[in-house]
Design a protein around this motif. Structure first.
Motif, PDB file in Angstrom:
ATOM      1  N   ALA A  39      -3.155  -8.266  10.901  1.00  5.25           N
ATOM      2  CA  ALA A  39      -4.325  -8.234  11.779  1.00  5.25           C
ATOM      3  C   ALA A  39      -5.243  -9.389  11.414  1.00  5.25           C
ATOM      4  CB  ALA A  39      -5.061  -6.906  11.651  1.00  5.25           C
ATOM      5  N   LEU A  40      -6.108  -9.731  12.354  1.00  2.00           N
ATOM      6  CA  LEU A  40      -7.084 -10.791  12.171  1.00  2.00           C
ATOM      7  C   LEU A  40      -8.442 -10.177  11.831  1.00  2.00           C
ATOM      8  CD1 LEU A  40      -7.451 -13.908  12.458  1.00  2.00           C
ATOM      9  CD2 LEU A  40      -8.196 -13.462  14.804  1.00  2.00           C
ATOM     10  N   ARG A  41      -9.133 -10.745  10.852  1.00  7.22           N
ATOM     11  CA  ARG A  41     -10.479 -10.293  10.485  1.00  7.22           C
ATOM     12  C   ARG A  41     -11.418 -11.498  10.513  1.00  7.22           C
ATOM     13  NH1 ARG A  41      -8.702  -5.932  11.610  1.00  7.22           N
ATOM     14  NH2 ARG A  41      -7.982  -4.362  10.119  1.00  7.22           N
ATOM     15  N   GLU A  42     -12.568 -11.336  11.137  1.00 10.63           N
ATOM     16  CA  GLU A  42     -13.603 -12.363  11.133  1.00 10.63           C
ATOM     17  C   GLU A  42     -14.617 -12.004  10.059  1.00 10.63           C
ATOM     18  OE1 GLU A  42     -14.946 -12.310  15.156  1.00 10.63           O
ATOM     19  OE2 GLU A  42     -13.299 -13.572  15.867  1.00 10.63           O
ATOM     20  N   ILE A  43     -14.765 -12.871   9.047  1.00 12.63           N
ATOM     21  CA  ILE A  43     -15.539 -12.573   7.840  1.00 12.63           C
ATOM     22  C   ILE A  43     -16.702 -13.538   7.711  1.00 12.63           C
ATOM     23  CG2 ILE A  43     -15.458 -12.344   5.324  1.00 12.63           C
ATOM     24  CD1 ILE A  43     -13.730 -10.285   6.790  1.00 12.63           C
ATOM     25  N   VAL A  44     -17.887 -12.993   7.432  1.00 14.34           N
ATOM     26  CA  VAL A  44     -19.069 -13.796   7.147  1.00 14.34           C
ATOM     27  C   VAL A  44     -19.321 -13.748   5.646  1.00 14.34           C
ATOM     28  CG1 VAL A  44     -21.554 -14.059   7.517  1.00 14.34           C
ATOM     29  CG2 VAL A  44     -20.062 -13.352   9.416  1.00 14.34           C
ATOM     30  N   ARG A  45     -19.359 -14.911   5.024  1.00 16.85           N
ATOM     31  CA  ARG A  45     -19.596 -14.999   3.580  1.00 16.85           C
ATOM     32  C   ARG A  45     -21.024 -15.476   3.337  1.00 16.85           C
ATOM     33  NH1 ARG A  45     -14.996 -14.375   0.738  1.00 16.85           N
ATOM     34  NH2 ARG A  45     -15.786 -15.474  -1.082  1.00 16.85           N
ATOM     35  N   HIS A  46     -21.690 -14.833   2.360  1.00 19.14           N
ATOM     36  CA  HIS A  46     -23.117 -15.048   2.112  1.00 19.14           C
ATOM     37  C   HIS A  46     -23.347 -15.047   0.610  1.00 19.14           C
ATOM     38  CE1 HIS A  46     -27.444 -14.041   2.008  1.00 19.14           C
ATOM     39  NE2 HIS A  46     -27.510 -14.417   3.273  1.00 19.14           N
ATOM     40  N   ASN A  47     -24.285 -15.878   0.139  1.00 20.40           N
ATOM     41  CA  ASN A  47     -24.549 -15.967  -1.301  1.00 20.40           C
ATOM     42  C   ASN A  47     -25.121 -14.680  -1.884  1.00 20.40           C
ATOM     43  OD1 ASN A  47     -23.690 -18.602  -1.447  1.00 20.40           O
ATOM     44  ND2 ASN A  47     -25.742 -19.493  -1.438  1.00 20.40           N
ATOM     45  N   GLY A  48     -25.766 -13.863  -1.048  1.00 13.24           N
ATOM     46  CA  GLY A  48     -26.456 -12.674  -1.541  1.00 13.24           C
ATOM     47  C   GLY A  48     -27.960 -12.862  -1.461  1.00 13.24           C
ATOM     48  N   ALA A  49     -28.699 -11.815  -1.761  1.00 17.38           N
ATOM     49  CA  ALA A  49     -30.151 -11.849  -1.610  1.00 17.38           C
ATOM     50  C   ALA A  49     -30.800 -10.868  -2.571  1.00 17.38           C
ATOM     51  CB  ALA A  49     -30.535 -11.510  -0.167  1.00 17.38           C
ATOM     52  N   SER A  50     -32.120 -10.965  -2.665  1.00 16.52           N
ATOM     53  CA  SER A  50     -32.918 -10.028  -3.453  1.00 16.52           C
ATOM     54  C   SER A  50     -34.116  -9.587  -2.622  1.00 16.52           C
ATOM     55  CB  SER A  50     -33.399 -10.658  -4.763  1.00 16.52           C
ATOM     56  OG  SER A  50     -32.325 -10.859  -5.653  1.00 16.52           O
ATOM     57  N   ALA A  51     -34.570  -8.373  -2.862  1.00 18.66           N
ATOM     58  CA  ALA A  51     -35.739  -7.833  -2.169  1.00 18.66           C
ATOM     59  C   ALA A  51     -36.587  -7.068  -3.176  1.00 18.66           C
ATOM     60  CB  ALA A  51     -35.324  -6.918  -1.025  1.00 18.66           C
ATOM     61  N   VAL A  52     -37.883  -6.943  -2.861  1.00 16.83           N
ATOM     62  CA  VAL A  52     -38.840  -6.356  -3.801  1.00 16.83           C
ATOM     63  C   VAL A  52     -39.750  -5.365  -3.076  1.00 16.83           C
ATOM     64  CG1 VAL A  52     -40.607  -6.832  -5.540  1.00 16.83           C
ATOM     65  CG2 VAL A  52     -38.881  -8.575  -5.017  1.00 16.83           C
ATOM     66  N   VAL A  53     -39.971  -4.211  -3.698  1.00 20.04           N
ATOM     67  CA  VAL A  53     -40.992  -3.268  -3.237  1.00 20.04           C
ATOM     68  C   VAL A  53     -42.176  -3.403  -4.191  1.00 20.04           C
ATOM     69  CG1 VAL A  53     -41.519  -0.882  -2.621  1.00 20.04           C
ATOM     70  CG2 VAL A  53     -39.162  -1.716  -2.464  1.00 20.04           C
TER      71      VAL A  53
END
Length: 209
Positions: A39-53
């Motif tokens: 099967a074919l998969r379309e993949i988005v690759r991302h460095n990652g992130a951080s969030a703060v409360v």
């Protein structure tokens, strides 16, 4: 469980880069299915992130307002930003993004969780932190960031999660886990929001990871 997982697992065969973007890379993957087919998969690759409360001594959380062009909506979110590289320490990114977007610095940090935002097609992982012991300094957002800020009682923000007024995923998770973490402590905040508890032993170093 391992035997069950093996019966569900897809096997990576090959990839082709479709779009080498600045924030994301889009790839086309060929995978082998558990049935033996492909099967074919379309993949988005991302460095990652951080969030703060960021929660102050009166139990108020600082929120960021911005226009999200992908959905053409104005959103209230917790401060957040992408990692500069896949190897960047998420804690360093969290401290940087908090100060850039809000001007706040925190004496105490606690990691709340790491979560995959959309694992169906993207590998983005975001680390979420609780920041307390806040002091105000000048903010300095990126040149392409246009932000509004407000402080709101954490309990009110939690209510907006339940009502659907807040719809950003990292914000929902971060606010709910921050409330849980604060309630685990036993010293109340001063003022009107004494139902929220002050953290007494939050980490203030890279051990927050």
């Amino acid at each position: 469980m391992r035997q069950q997982d093996d019966a569900l697992r897809e096997k990576f065969l090959s990839s082709e880069e479709i779009y080498p973007g600045k924030i994301i890379r889009v790839e086309k993957w060929q995978v082998e299915l558990p049935s033996g087919g492909t099967a074919l998969r379309e993949i988005v690759r991302h460095n990652g992130a951080s969030a703060v409360v960021p929660v102050d001594e009166f139990g108020q959380v600082t929120m960021v307002r911005q226009h999200r062009i992908a959905i053409d909506k104005m959103t209230w979110e917790i401060p957040a930003g992408k990692l500069d590289s896949p190897d960047e320490d998420p804690f360093d990114a969290a401290r940087r993004e908090l100060e850039e977007e809000t001007g706040l610095q925190a004496a105490h940090w606690q990691k709340l969780t790491s979560m995959y935002t959309t694992p169906g097609f993207c590998n983005e992982r975001i680390s979420i932190y609780l920041a307390t012991g806040l002091t105000q300094h000048p903010s300095h957002p990126d040149a392409d960031e246009f932000l509004g800020l407000k402080k709101i009682p954490l309990d009110d923000a939690i209510a907006q999660c339940a009502s659907g007024e807040l719809q950003d995923g990292k914000t929902l998770v971060g606010l709910l886990l921050a409330k849980q973490a604060l309630l685990a402590q036993d010293v109340p905040f001063p003022g009107a929001y004494s139902s929220i508890q002050r953290p007494s032993a939050l980490q203030s170093s890279r051990k927050a990871e």
